[in-house]
Design a protein around this motif. Structure first.
Motif, short mmCIF file in Angstrom:
data_model
loop_
_atom_site.label_atom_id
_atom_site.label_comp_id
_atom_site.label_asym_id
_atom_site.label_seq_id
_atom_site.Cartn_x
_atom_site.Cartn_y
_atom_site.Cartn_z
N THR A 181 -31.79 19.43 29.17
CA THR A 181 -33.10 19.80 28.16
C THR A 181 -32.76 18.52 26.87
OG1 THR A 181 -32.18 21.58 28.26
CG2 THR A 181 -33.86 21.42 29.69
N GLY A 182 -31.80 18.42 26.51
CA GLY A 182 -31.83 17.60 25.60
C GLY A 182 -31.46 16.29 25.57
N GLN A 183 -32.60 15.91 26.54
CA GLN A 183 -32.86 14.33 26.82
C GLN A 183 -34.46 14.71 26.58
OE1 GLN A 183 -31.74 12.10 29.97
NE2 GLN A 183 -30.85 13.37 30.93
N LEU A 184 -34.27 13.74 24.65
CA LEU A 184 -36.01 14.23 24.58
C LEU A 184 -37.33 13.51 26.03
CD1 LEU A 184 -38.90 13.58 23.16
CD2 LEU A 184 -37.81 11.67 22.49
N ALA A 185 -36.58 12.44 26.62
CA ALA A 185 -38.26 12.04 28.09
C ALA A 185 -37.84 12.86 29.14
CB ALA A 185 -36.88 10.57 28.27
N VAL A 186 -36.44 14.21 28.73
CA VAL A 186 -37.12 14.89 29.85
C VAL A 186 -37.95 16.32 29.13
CG1 VAL A 186 -36.12 17.23 31.19
CG2 VAL A 186 -35.00 15.07 31.05
N ARG A 187 -37.56 16.22 28.21
CA ARG A 187 -39.00 17.55 27.50
C ARG A 187 -40.58 16.54 27.21
NH1 ARG A 187 -34.36 16.60 23.71
NH2 ARG A 187 -35.75 16.32 22.25
N TYR A 219 -45.53 16.77 29.74
CA TYR A 219 -46.64 15.46 30.69
C TYR A 219 -46.95 16.52 31.38
CZ TYR A 219 -46.99 12.15 27.86
OH TYR A 219 -47.48 11.01 26.31
N ALA A 220 -46.11 17.55 32.62
CA ALA A 220 -46.40 17.56 34.31
C ALA A 220 -47.14 19.24 33.64
CB ALA A 220 -44.59 18.04 34.23
N ILE A 221 -47.75 20.51 32.53
CA ILE A 221 -48.02 20.93 32.93
C ILE A 221 -49.12 20.68 32.34
CG2 ILE A 221 -47.74 23.25 31.04
CD1 ILE A 221 -44.85 22.87 30.52
N ALA A 244 -45.21 11.18 34.08
CA ALA A 244 -43.67 12.71 33.84
C ALA A 244 -43.14 11.82 34.47
CB ALA A 244 -44.10 14.09 34.21
N ARG A 245 -43.35 11.55 36.12
CA ARG A 245 -42.19 10.83 37.27
C ARG A 245 -41.73 10.14 36.77
NH1 ARG A 245 -46.75 11.99 40.87
NH2 ARG A 245 -46.66 14.01 42.13
N ALA A 246 -42.49 8.99 35.53
CA ALA A 246 -41.74 7.82 35.23
C ALA A 246 -40.09 7.87 34.74
CB ALA A 246 -42.83 7.24 34.02
N LEU A 247 -40.92 8.77 33.53
CA LEU A 247 -39.64 9.47 32.78
C LEU A 247 -38.66 10.20 33.03
CD1 LEU A 247 -42.49 11.47 29.22
CD2 LEU A 247 -40.71 9.01 28.73
N LEU A 248 -38.77 10.49 34.19
CA LEU A 248 -37.26 11.14 34.88
C LEU A 248 -36.90 10.08 35.35
CD1 LEU A 248 -39.53 14.13 36.38
CD2 LEU A 248 -37.79 14.40 34.90
N SER A 249 -37.41 9.01 35.84
CA SER A 249 -37.51 8.33 36.75
C SER A 249 -35.85 7.41 35.49
CB SER A 249 -37.83 7.28 37.12
OG SER A 249 -37.41 5.98 38.52
N GLY A 250 -36.96 6.98 34.90
CA GLY A 250 -36.24 6.72 33.39
C GLY A 250 -34.94 7.31 33.03
N SER A 251 -34.20 8.55 33.13
CA SER A 251 -33.67 9.34 32.82
C SER A 251 -32.44 9.97 34.42
CB SER A 251 -33.67 10.79 32.12
OG SER A 251 -35.01 10.06 30.92
N ASP A 281 -34.80 11.30 40.72
CA ASP A 281 -35.32 11.16 41.56
C ASP A 281 -35.52 12.03 42.63
OD1 ASP A 281 -32.28 10.43 43.05
OD2 ASP A 281 -32.93 8.58 42.43
N GLU A 282 -35.84 11.31 43.93
CA GLU A 282 -36.41 12.80 44.96
C GLU A 282 -34.64 13.49 45.65
OE1 GLU A 282 -38.71 11.88 48.38
OE2 GLU A 282 -40.07 11.69 46.98
N ALA A 283 -33.18 11.97 45.51
CA ALA A 283 -31.82 12.24 45.71
C ALA A 283 -31.42 12.78 45.31
CB ALA A 283 -31.88 11.08 46.03
N ASN A 284 -31.98 12.68 43.64
CA ASN A 284 -31.00 13.87 42.54
C ASN A 284 -32.09 14.29 41.13
OD1 ASN A 284 -28.92 14.24 40.42
ND2 ASN A 284 -29.95 12.10 39.07
N PRO A 285 -33.09 15.04 42.22
CA PRO A 285 -33.35 15.73 40.99
C PRO A 285 -33.55 16.17 40.41
CG PRO A 285 -33.53 17.04 42.77
CD PRO A 285 -32.73 16.05 42.89
N LEU A 286 -33.89 16.40 38.93
CA LEU A 286 -33.62 17.45 37.95
C LEU A 286 -33.94 19.11 38.01
CD1 LEU A 286 -33.63 17.51 34.43
CD2 LEU A 286 -35.69 17.59 34.40
N LYS A 287 -33.04 20.02 38.17
CA LYS A 287 -33.02 20.87 38.61
C LYS A 287 -32.53 21.71 37.33
CE LYS A 287 -30.97 20.19 42.82
NZ LYS A 287 -29.54 20.85 43.54
#
Length: 466
Positions: free
Chosen positions: A237-243, A248-250, A292-299, A302-308
């Motif tokens: 959550t310290g990453q701006l892209a994650v926030r 964007y997901a809400i 939202a998915r693009a920001l997560l991918s850039g960080s 992905d499906e193999a390594n999801p944000l938890k």
């Protein structure tokens, strides 16, 4: 009146919870109050700015009697604020008043505040209830036996969940009863065991009550700010892209429409547009799962390594339901959320200690922009302030300091709006909404006026038809 939570402290020098603050407004009078745009207006006193660091307050002539019969004077004002400013007393309000260098009185009606730095908002900080100086000196237990000069006087507090006050102008007694469970509170209303209740009711209960004969339901737009907060020291959550991805997901519009039954307005900042320094023309984070998915991918997620993430909230059933909906919406973007609900004391303790990744909470009854220093300045990490996410941003600090130093109200408003736009970019919080204020009563109750900040001032005029 049925309350979801009992007041914790009836001493305004220490009270911070919403219920205590609302009750204390009834028991004590303060130097300053606020108009509908949250600008300070005279209450007990008029004021003039003698110089940028010298303010003179003059007490009004009438309505200055404490409930013990003593007359409220300048000495009581000085004693109240001197106590708060004494660091040995550990008042939570001391930091807001740190610019006060000294306080002098001249006669019974005049108080002079001398500051160590200019602050054009200074009068707005003097909204704390005034206590009798002689009782302060005697270490009177105001927290449980309040003595003020407000429109209500204290009668009895026989148990933690039952407080009895009397309206001064007509002697009408009011009991404030703690009924934590909303369903039980409503059953008591239907049976006539309580006459009214305000807020802390689910939309379903409000729909149910609206169809009941003999019950009235009223709503008005609110200013209490609900948000999701982040731990900026966390590796995720310290990453701006994650926030940003979370923002964007809400789908706030869907939550407000379907879960809250229209009982809120979307927020982009802490202050609504009706506030003199409130949000203007801020672009919201509308739901966009592709972004939202693009920001997560850039960080690197992905499906193999999801944000938890672990998401903490209170155990209030409606708050859990809202959090569950948000959990589901984040899952649509590929974010796996472990939702954990706790009793209020536990979750609030974790938040203050920084033991979280993200959480949802609200700021209630905020009026003045000093909240930005308290919440977002890098010098306000707990226990000094409420920067619980450990947010540090030099540009934010600079804007806060520039706004505080400005002596021009228009320039101050511009700087605070610029600050709120920057906060929306940096996202230490994801703004959610301003929830409506709700009042329910039996139909023999009349004259109650709902306030946007949820105070209980409506009790000054409410009456019961016999």
């Amino acid at each position: 009146m049925g309350l979801a939570t009992a007041p914790a402290n009836l001493d305004p020098r220490y009270a911070t919870d919403a219920t205590s603050t609302r009750i204390n407004r009834l028991l004590y009078r303060q130097l300053v109050d606020f108009d509908n745009s949250s600008r300070p207006v005279p209450a007990l006193a008029e004021w003039q700015r003698v110089t940028p660091i010298h303010y003179r307050f003059t007490l009004q002539i009438i309505d200055r009697a404490f409930h013990n019969g003593d007359r409220l004077t300048s000495a009581d004002v000085k004693a109240t604020y001197d106590y708060i400013l004494d660091q040995d007393n550990a008042s939570p309000h001391r930091s807001v008043l740190s610019m006060i260098e000294r306080i002098e009185v001249d006669g019974e009606d005049q108080i002079d505040f001398y500051l160590n730095r200019a602050d054009a908002l200074f009068p707005a900080y003097l909204a704390i209830g005034i206590l009798p100086a002689n009782l302060i000196a005697k270490v009177h237990p105001f927290q449980s036996q309040p003595v003020g000069s407000g429109p209500f006087r204290f009668l009895d507090w026989p148990e933690e969940g039952r407080l009895v006050l009397q309206r001064v102008k007509d002697g009408q007694q009011f009991e404030f009863l703690k009924v934590h469970e909303a369903t039980v509170r409503i059953l008591k209303l239907l049976r006539g065991e309580i006459d009214m209740a305000q807020n802390d009711l689910s939309p379903e209960l409000l729909v149910y009550l609206a169809e009941k004969e003999g019950i009235k339901v009223e709503q008005t737009g609110g200013s209490n700010f609900f948000y999701i907060g982040f731990n900026l020291q966390d590796q995720d959550t310290g990453q701006l892209a994650v926030r940003q991805a979370i923002a964007y997901a809400i789908d706030r519009a869907a939550i407000i429409k379907h879960v809250m039954q229209g009982g809120a307005q979307p927020a982009q900042a802490m202050f609504p547009s009706s506030h003199w320094a409130g949000e203007q023309d801020l672009t919201p984070y509308s739901r966009d799962l592709n972004k939202a998915r693009a920001l997560l991918s850039g960080s690197g997620y992905d499906e193999a390594n999801p944000l938890k993430l672990v998401y903490k909230t209170s155990s209030d059933p409606f708050r859990v339901r809202l959090a569950t909906v948000i959990q589901s919406q984040l899952a649509d973007a590929g974010i796996e959320v472990d939702l954990r609900s706790y009793d209020w004391g536990t979750v609030y303790g974790d938040i203050k200690a920084g033991r979280f990744q993200l959480y949802s909470l609200a700021w209630v009854g905020i009026k003045t922009p000093d909240i930005f220093r308290y919440v977002f300045h890098s010098d306000s990490i707990p226990p000094v302030g409420a920067n619980r996410g450990r947010f540090k941003n030099a540009e934010v600090d600079q804007l806060i300091e520039q706004a505080e130093a400005s002596v021009d109200a228009i320039e101050q408003a511009r700087l605070y709006r610029q600050l709120q736009a920057l906060l929306l970019q940096e996202l230490p919080y994801v703004p959610l909404w301003y929830e409506n204020q709700v009042f329910v009563s039996r139909d023999d109750i009349q004259g109650y006026h709902l306030a946007s900040d949820g105070n209980y001032d409506g009790l000054l005029e409410v009456s019961k038809i016999w």
